[in-house]
Write a protein that holds these residues in place. Structure first.
Motif, short mmCIF file in Angstrom:
data_model
loop_
_atom_site.label_atom_id
_atom_site.label_comp_id
_atom_site.label_asym_id
_atom_site.label_seq_id
_atom_site.Cartn_x
_atom_site.Cartn_y
_atom_site.Cartn_z
N ALA A 316 0.76 -1.44 0.08
CA ALA A 316 0.42 0.05 0.26
C ALA A 316 0.70 0.97 -0.19
N ILE A 317 0.85 2.33 -0.41
CA ILE A 317 1.13 4.04 -0.36
C ILE A 317 0.23 4.79 -0.87
N TRP A 318 0.74 5.86 -0.40
CA TRP A 318 -0.26 7.08 0.01
C TRP A 318 -0.53 7.84 -1.18
N HIS A 319 -1.99 7.60 -1.53
CA HIS A 319 -3.22 7.75 -2.50
C HIS A 319 -2.82 9.06 -3.39
N GLN A 320 -1.83 10.00 -2.54
CA GLN A 320 -1.78 11.60 -3.22
C GLN A 320 -0.64 12.10 -3.79
N PHE A 321 -0.04 10.65 -3.58
CA PHE A 321 1.21 10.47 -4.69
C PHE A 321 0.83 11.11 -6.24
N TYR A 322 -0.62 10.38 -5.85
CA TYR A 322 -1.26 10.80 -7.61
C TYR A 322 -1.23 12.80 -7.83
N ASN A 323 -1.41 13.14 -6.88
CA ASN A 323 -2.29 14.31 -7.11
C ASN A 323 -1.05 15.25 -5.73
N SER A 324 0.24 15.23 -6.48
CA SER A 324 1.07 15.65 -6.10
C SER A 324 2.38 15.94 -6.44
N PRO A 325 3.13 16.86 -6.25
CA PRO A 325 4.79 17.29 -7.16
C PRO A 325 5.73 16.43 -6.14
N TYR A 326 5.16 15.25 -5.37
CA TYR A 326 6.41 14.28 -5.08
C TYR A 326 6.20 12.61 -5.65
N TYR A 327 5.51 12.65 -6.81
CA TYR A 327 5.54 11.40 -7.24
C TYR A 327 6.70 10.67 -7.94
N PHE A 328 7.87 11.66 -8.13
CA PHE A 328 9.34 10.87 -8.11
C PHE A 328 9.13 9.95 -6.55
N VAL A 329 8.86 10.47 -5.33
CA VAL A 329 9.46 9.15 -4.28
C VAL A 329 8.37 7.62 -4.22
N ALA A 330 6.99 7.96 -5.29
CA ALA A 330 6.18 6.91 -5.39
C ALA A 330 6.92 5.87 -6.32
N VAL A 331 7.27 6.76 -7.73
CA VAL A 331 8.18 5.30 -8.79
C VAL A 331 8.74 5.37 -7.97
N GLN A 332 10.39 5.90 -7.40
CA GLN A 332 11.23 4.78 -6.48
C GLN A 332 9.87 4.03 -5.12
N TYR A 368 3.94 6.33 5.22
CA TYR A 368 3.57 6.72 3.40
C TYR A 368 3.51 5.39 2.72
N TRP A 369 3.74 4.07 3.33
CA TRP A 369 3.87 3.50 2.37
C TRP A 369 4.04 1.54 3.80
N VAL A 370 3.05 0.68 2.87
CA VAL A 370 3.81 -0.26 4.02
C VAL A 370 3.24 -1.91 3.16
N SER A 371 4.12 -2.77 3.24
CA SER A 371 3.91 -3.78 2.99
C SER A 371 3.80 -5.55 3.08
N LEU A 372 3.24 -6.21 3.08
CA LEU A 372 3.26 -7.55 3.95
C LEU A 372 4.54 -8.02 2.98
#
Length: 375
Positions: A316-332, A368-372
């Motif tokens: 799971a990852i923070w949904h607002q990475f889809y809607n903010s200028p911080y998307y490069f963190v999500a890609v990493q 901002y994220w968690v994983s099984l």
């Protein structure tokens, strides 16, 4: 309207009396391709979406709310955890007048005029509704320009130009360019490695706001998180099924694709779905609780027997990475989940912490994220 004119006159008088920054007329081209002429730097702005503060925070970290005279009431509902962090640091934000949305027809032009803004910053996806309702013409008659920005419909194409645009409006071009350079450098840490290694791409399902409703399953087509998946070295199973940025897959389509990785976007959505099955990740999140809710989502029909569940590649990852200028963190973060060996030295959490330290007005809090796969 008399009230609006009076307040506008008062605002102008105060500007003339004070030691205000000299404003010059500039013409910019906004994200909708419209030429807009206005005085800059702007001193009074209305935010057509409260989450535009994600951009303002990076441009004016010492006081991101200084020029905000009104904003849409979505930040406190869509991202209450960050709202609370900002409210603790800048309590004055709770006094800013709020209004409904352009898309749902609840925007009040007279209320906006009474706030005497120099500009209304609108999100691109609201353009059609804005024009259909005649808001643009009504605001133009009052001498209030609309400038369109975008960091949701096509974040990879539009976020950095939107940041540059807002830098122009605020007279913060230097800070805008510093953020842009940082964003591009952080993206390159993933894209250059993927281009050089050309790894086998795992099949990925992005479960947009999984658990938000009983329906299954919202996702992304070739844009937004769907594009993040491709940049991170994955293959988005919805690409070719969902034609645009947003859409849905049915359980049969997911089972047939047998994703090797599932990423649920999550947040604290008590304002919308109290006590829902959504995964509450975000700053300061209770990750044990989030992990338990994430695990519960593996039991849905659409997840029965898929490879991602069998191998605990369920995240799971923070949904607002889809809607903010911080998307490069999500890609990493995605890249490290998809290709842990290739990105053994990449630390997305360190990137997000550095982003806060260098550019943002609030302190970093993990969650901002968690994983099984962590257990």
């Amino acid at each position: 309207m008399h009230k609006a004119l009076l307040q506008a006159a008062c605002a102008v008088s105060l500007t003339l009396l004070g030691v205000a920054t000299q404003a010059d007329e500039i013409t910019i081209t906004d994200i909708a391709g419209r030429e807009v002429t206005l005085d800059a730097p702007v001193e009074r702005m209305i935010l057509g979406e409260g989450r535009q503060i994600y951009l303002l925070g990076a441009l004016q970290p010492e006081d991101p709310f200084a020029g905000v005279v009104g904003w849409r009431e979505d930040f406190s509902q869509a991202d209450p955890d960050n709202y609370a962090v900002y409210a603790e640091r800048f309590p004055e934000l709770e006094e800013i007048p709020t209004f409904g949305g352009f898309k749902d027809g609840t925007f009040d032009v007279e209320q906006a005029a009474a706030l005497a803004p120099d500009v209304v910053l609108m999100n691109l996806e609201a353009r059609t509704a804005t024009e259909d309702a005649g808001y643009d013409d009504k605001l133009a008659e009052l001498g209030i320009p609309i400038v369109y920005v975008d960091f949701r419909e096509d974040p990879l194409a539009h976020t950095l130009p939107s940041m540059r645009l807002m830098g122009q409006l605020l007279g913060e071009e230097t800070d805008a360019e510093a953020f842009i350079a940082y964003s591009e450098a952080q993206m390159a840490r993933v894209t250059e490695v993927i281009a050089a290694a050309d790894p086998e791409r795992p099949r990925v399902f992005i479960d947009r706001a999984g658990g938000y409703s009983e329906d299954c399953c919202m996702s992304f087509g070739p844009g937004n998180f769907g594009e993040y998946v491709e940049l991170a070295g994955g293959s988005n199973i919805a690409d070719g099924i969902i034609p645009n940025t947003f859409g849905s897959l049915n359980p049969e389509q997911i089972l047939a694709a047998d994703p090797e990785q599932v990423v649920v976007t999550g947040g604290n959505w008590d304002a919308y779905v109290p006590g829902g099955d959504w995964v509450g990740v975000g700053p300061g999140a209770d990750l044990e609780r989030a992990r338990a809710k994430l695990e519960a989502l593996t039991e849905r029909t659409a997840m029965t027997g898929i490879t991602a569940v069998e191998r605990d590649n369920f995240h799971a990852i923070w949904h607002q990475f889809y809607n903010s200028p911080y998307y490069f963190v999500a890609v990493q973060r995605l890249a490290k989940w998809f290709h842990p060996d290739l990105f053994a030295d990449l630390d997305p959490e360190a990137t997000l912490e550095e982003l806060h330290e260098r550019f943002l007005p609030v302190d970093y809090a993990p969650g901002y994220w968690v994983s099984l796969h962590d257990h």
